[in-house]
Scaffold this motif. Structure first.
Motif, PDB file in Angstrom:
ATOM      1  N   LEU A  70      28.356  12.423   8.318  1.00 19.07           N
ATOM      2  CA  LEU A  70      27.992  13.785   8.704  1.00 19.07           C
ATOM      3  C   LEU A  70      27.961  13.961  10.218  1.00 19.07           C
ATOM      4  O   LEU A  70      28.336  15.012  10.722  1.00 19.07           O
ATOM      5  N   LEU A  71      27.530  12.939  10.946  1.00 18.68           N
ATOM      6  CA  LEU A  71      27.464  13.063  12.403  1.00 18.68           C
ATOM      7  C   LEU A  71      28.837  13.033  13.062  1.00 18.68           C
ATOM      8  O   LEU A  71      29.025  13.608  14.128  1.00 18.68           O
ATOM      9  N   ASN A  72      29.793  12.378  12.443  1.00 15.42           N
ATOM     10  CA  ASN A  72      31.125  12.265  13.041  1.00 15.42           C
ATOM     11  C   ASN A  72      32.059  13.398  12.669  1.00 15.42           C
ATOM     12  O   ASN A  72      33.211  13.386  13.075  1.00 15.42           O
ATOM     13  N   GLY A  73      31.622  14.310  11.908  1.00 18.58           N
ATOM     14  CA  GLY A  73      32.476  15.447  11.588  1.00 18.58           C
ATOM     15  C   GLY A  73      32.249  15.926  10.173  1.00 18.58           C
ATOM     16  O   GLY A  73      32.804  15.378   9.236  1.00 18.58           O
ATOM     17  N   TYR A  74      31.437  16.932  10.047  1.00 20.24           N
ATOM     18  CA  TYR A  74      31.144  17.478   8.724  1.00 20.24           C
ATOM     19  C   TYR A  74      32.386  18.109   8.118  1.00 20.24           C
ATOM     20  O   TYR A  74      32.600  18.065   6.916  1.00 20.24           O
ATOM     21  N   ASN A  75      33.242  18.678   8.952  1.00 16.81           N
ATOM     22  CA  ASN A  75      34.433  19.370   8.462  1.00 16.81           C
ATOM     23  C   ASN A  75      35.641  18.450   8.339  1.00 16.81           C
ATOM     24  O   ASN A  75      36.764  18.930   8.245  1.00 16.81           O
ATOM     25  N   ASP A  76      35.419  17.147   8.342  1.00 15.50           N
ATOM     26  CA  ASP A  76      36.527  16.199   8.250  1.00 15.50           C
ATOM     27  C   ASP A  76      36.851  15.838   6.801  1.00 15.50           C
ATOM     28  O   ASP A  76      37.485  14.833   6.529  1.00 15.50           O
ATOM     29  N   VAL A  77      36.429  16.656   5.876  1.00 17.05           N
ATOM     30  CA  VAL A  77      36.707  16.427   4.463  1.00 17.05           C
ATOM     31  C   VAL A  77      38.031  17.102   4.112  1.00 17.05           C
ATOM     32  O   VAL A  77      38.268  18.247   4.472  1.00 17.05           O
ATOM     33  N   ILE A  78      38.896  16.337   3.428  1.00 18.42           N
ATOM     34  CA  ILE A  78      40.197  16.873   3.049  1.00 18.42           C
ATOM     35  C   ILE A  78      40.361  16.751   1.536  1.00 18.42           C
ATOM     36  O   ILE A  78      39.689  15.953   0.888  1.00 18.42           O
ATOM     37  N   PHE A  79      41.255  17.565   1.009  1.00 15.00           N
ATOM     38  CA  PHE A  79      41.563  17.480  -0.411  1.00 15.00           C
ATOM     39  C   PHE A  79      42.866  16.713  -0.568  1.00 15.00           C
ATOM     40  O   PHE A  79      43.885  17.071   0.000  1.00 15.00           O
ATOM     41  N   ASN A  80      42.822  15.632  -1.341  1.00 13.48           N
ATOM     42  CA  ASN A  80      43.988  14.790  -1.561  1.00 13.48           C
ATOM     43  C   ASN A  80      44.662  15.226  -2.861  1.00 13.48           C
ATOM     44  O   ASN A  80      44.082  15.127  -3.935  1.00 13.48           O
ATOM     45  N   TYR A  81      45.883  15.695  -2.760  1.00 12.03           N
ATOM     46  CA  TYR A  81      46.593  16.176  -3.946  1.00 12.03           C
ATOM     47  C   TYR A  81      47.136  15.045  -4.813  1.00 12.03           C
ATOM     48  O   TYR A  81      47.434  15.258  -5.972  1.00 12.03           O
ATOM     49  N   LYS A  82      47.269  13.842  -4.259  1.00 17.62           N
ATOM     50  CA  LYS A  82      47.741  12.712  -5.058  1.00 17.62           C
ATOM     51  C   LYS A  82      46.695  12.281  -6.074  1.00 17.62           C
ATOM     52  O   LYS A  82      46.996  12.047  -7.237  1.00 17.62           O
ATOM     53  N   THR A  83      45.462  12.136  -5.605  1.00 14.79           N
ATOM     54  CA  THR A  83      44.380  11.718  -6.509  1.00 14.79           C
ATOM     55  C   THR A  83      43.584  12.907  -7.033  1.00 14.79           C
ATOM     56  O   THR A  83      42.723  12.732  -7.883  1.00 14.79           O
ATOM     57  N   TYR A  84      43.854  14.078  -6.510  1.00 20.77           N
ATOM     58  CA  TYR A  84      43.199  15.323  -6.883  1.00 20.77           C
ATOM     59  C   TYR A  84      41.682  15.227  -6.727  1.00 20.77           C
ATOM     60  O   TYR A  84      40.901  15.505  -7.636  1.00 20.77           O
ATOM     61  N   VAL A  85      41.270  14.769  -5.550  1.00 20.24           N
ATOM     62  CA  VAL A  85      39.851  14.631  -5.249  1.00 20.24           C
ATOM     63  C   VAL A  85      39.640  14.883  -3.754  1.00 20.24           C
ATOM     64  O   VAL A  85      40.551  14.680  -2.941  1.00 20.24           O
ATOM     65  N   CYS A  86      38.458  15.308  -3.393  1.00 21.19           N
ATOM     66  CA  CYS A  86      38.106  15.484  -1.987  1.00 21.19           C
ATOM     67  C   CYS A  86      37.709  14.138  -1.410  1.00 21.19           C
ATOM     68  O   CYS A  86      37.038  13.341  -2.065  1.00 21.19           O
ATOM     69  N   ASP A  87      38.128  13.891  -0.178  1.00 20.69           N
ATOM     70  CA  ASP A  87      37.811  12.623   0.467  1.00 20.69           C
ATOM     71  C   ASP A  87      37.593  12.859   1.949  1.00 20.69           C
ATOM     72  O   ASP A  87      37.964  13.892   2.492  1.00 20.69           O
ATOM     73  N   TYR A  88      37.019  11.890   2.601  1.00 25.31           N
ATOM     74  CA  TYR A  88      36.759  11.986   4.025  1.00 25.31           C
ATOM     75  C   TYR A  88      38.044  11.678   4.789  1.00 25.31           C
ATOM     76  O   TYR A  88      38.789  10.785   4.413  1.00 25.31           O
ATOM     77  N   GLY A  89      38.307  12.395   5.883  1.00 26.93           N
ATOM     78  CA  GLY A  89      39.566  12.287   6.593  1.00 26.93           C
ATOM     79  C   GLY A  89      39.649  11.185   7.629  1.00 26.93           C
ATOM     80  O   GLY A  89      40.722  10.702   7.934  1.00 26.93           O
ATOM     81  N   TYR A  90      38.529  10.769   8.204  1.00 28.60           N
ATOM     82  CA  TYR A  90      38.482   9.735   9.250  1.00 28.60           C
ATOM     83  C   TYR A  90      39.398  10.072  10.422  1.00 28.60           C
ATOM     84  O   TYR A  90      40.141   9.221  10.910  1.00 28.60           O
ATOM     85  N   SER A  91      39.357  11.304  10.902  1.00 27.11           N
ATOM     86  CA  SER A  91      40.266  11.699  11.977  1.00 27.11           C
ATOM     87  C   SER A  91      39.674  11.485  13.365  1.00 27.11           C
ATOM     88  O   SER A  91      40.414  11.505  14.344  1.00 27.11           O
ATOM     89  N   ALA A  92      38.375  11.243  13.495  1.00 29.33           N
ATOM     90  CA  ALA A  92      37.775  11.016  14.811  1.00 29.33           C
ATOM     91  C   ALA A  92      38.212   9.658  15.356  1.00 29.33           C
ATOM     92  O   ALA A  92      38.438   8.709  14.611  1.00 29.33           O
ATOM     93  N   THR A  93      38.315   9.557  16.668  1.00 31.09           N
ATOM     94  CA  THR A  93      38.733   8.295  17.289  1.00 31.09           C
ATOM     95  C   THR A  93      37.680   7.208  17.138  1.00 31.09           C
ATOM     96  O   THR A  93      38.000   6.017  17.239  1.00 31.09           O
ATOM     97  N   LEU A  94      36.460   7.586  16.882  1.00 29.91           N
ATOM     98  CA  LEU A  94      35.373   6.629  16.686  1.00 29.91           C
ATOM     99  C   LEU A  94      35.628   5.713  15.486  1.00 29.91           C
ATOM    100  O   LEU A  94      35.214   4.559  15.474  1.00 29.91           O
ATOM    101  N   TRP A  95      36.349   6.211  14.497  1.00 30.08           N
ATOM    102  CA  TRP A  95      36.582   5.446  13.271  1.00 30.08           C
ATOM    103  C   TRP A  95      37.509   4.262  13.468  1.00 30.08           C
ATOM    104  O   TRP A  95      37.540   3.373  12.625  1.00 30.08           O
ATOM    105  N   THR A  96      38.265   4.194  14.557  1.00 32.41           N
ATOM    106  CA  THR A  96      39.172   3.070  14.755  1.00 32.41           C
ATOM    107  C   THR A  96      38.419   1.750  14.886  1.00 32.41           C
ATOM    108  O   THR A  96      38.916   0.707  14.467  1.00 32.41           O
TER     109      THR A  96
END
Length: 133
Positions: A70-96
């Motif tokens: 939640l602290l690294n980006g509440y809006n970083d949730v994406i919908f994955n059409y392959k698995t048809y589920v919502c997942d976290y995007g990990y787009s912040a540089t902190l996640w590396t």
């Protein structure tokens, strides 16, 4: 997503929280079996209250994951059409660098400790059966 946007934001946090808590609880159960076999006199003094405190500590420690998500980006949730589920995007540089650290702490280390303690328990039980026969 057909269940709505709020559930799409809640689902990844609940998934990571419950899966990690389950892994750590299984790990603690196996390690407690090992401690009971190695130190039976000390283990007899343990109570249900001690087990509840240990489980509560595990649940509390796993709370770190949703808080970090939640602290690294509440809006970083994406919908994955392959698995048809919502997942976290990990787009912040902190996640590396944070992703490998968290994976080691919450996934790799508990699994290695379960494997190591299970091998030790199996060796000990096979030695006990050899001395009986």
């Amino acid at each position: 997503w057909f269940l709505g946007t709020p559930l799409c934001y809640i689902l990844p946090n609940c998934t990571y929280y419950c899966v990690t808590a389950g892994i750590l609880l299984i790990c603690s159960m196996v390690i407690c079996k090992l401690l009971i076999l190695n130190y039976p006199l000390r283990a007899s003094s343990m109570s249900v209250k001690h087990a509840h405190i240990g489980c509560a500590a595990i649940w509390a420690s796993v709370t770190i994951l949703p808080v970090i998500l939640l602290l690294n980006g509440y809006n970083d949730v994406i919908f994955n059409y392959k698995t048809y589920v919502c997942d976290y995007g990990y787009s912040a540089t902190l996640w590396t660098w944070l992703k490998p650290i968290l994976a080691t702490i919450f996934l790799i280390a508990p699994n290695l400790s379960v494997v190591a303690s299970t091998i030790y328990l199996l060796n000990r039980s096979s030695q006990g059966s050899k001395t009986r026969s």
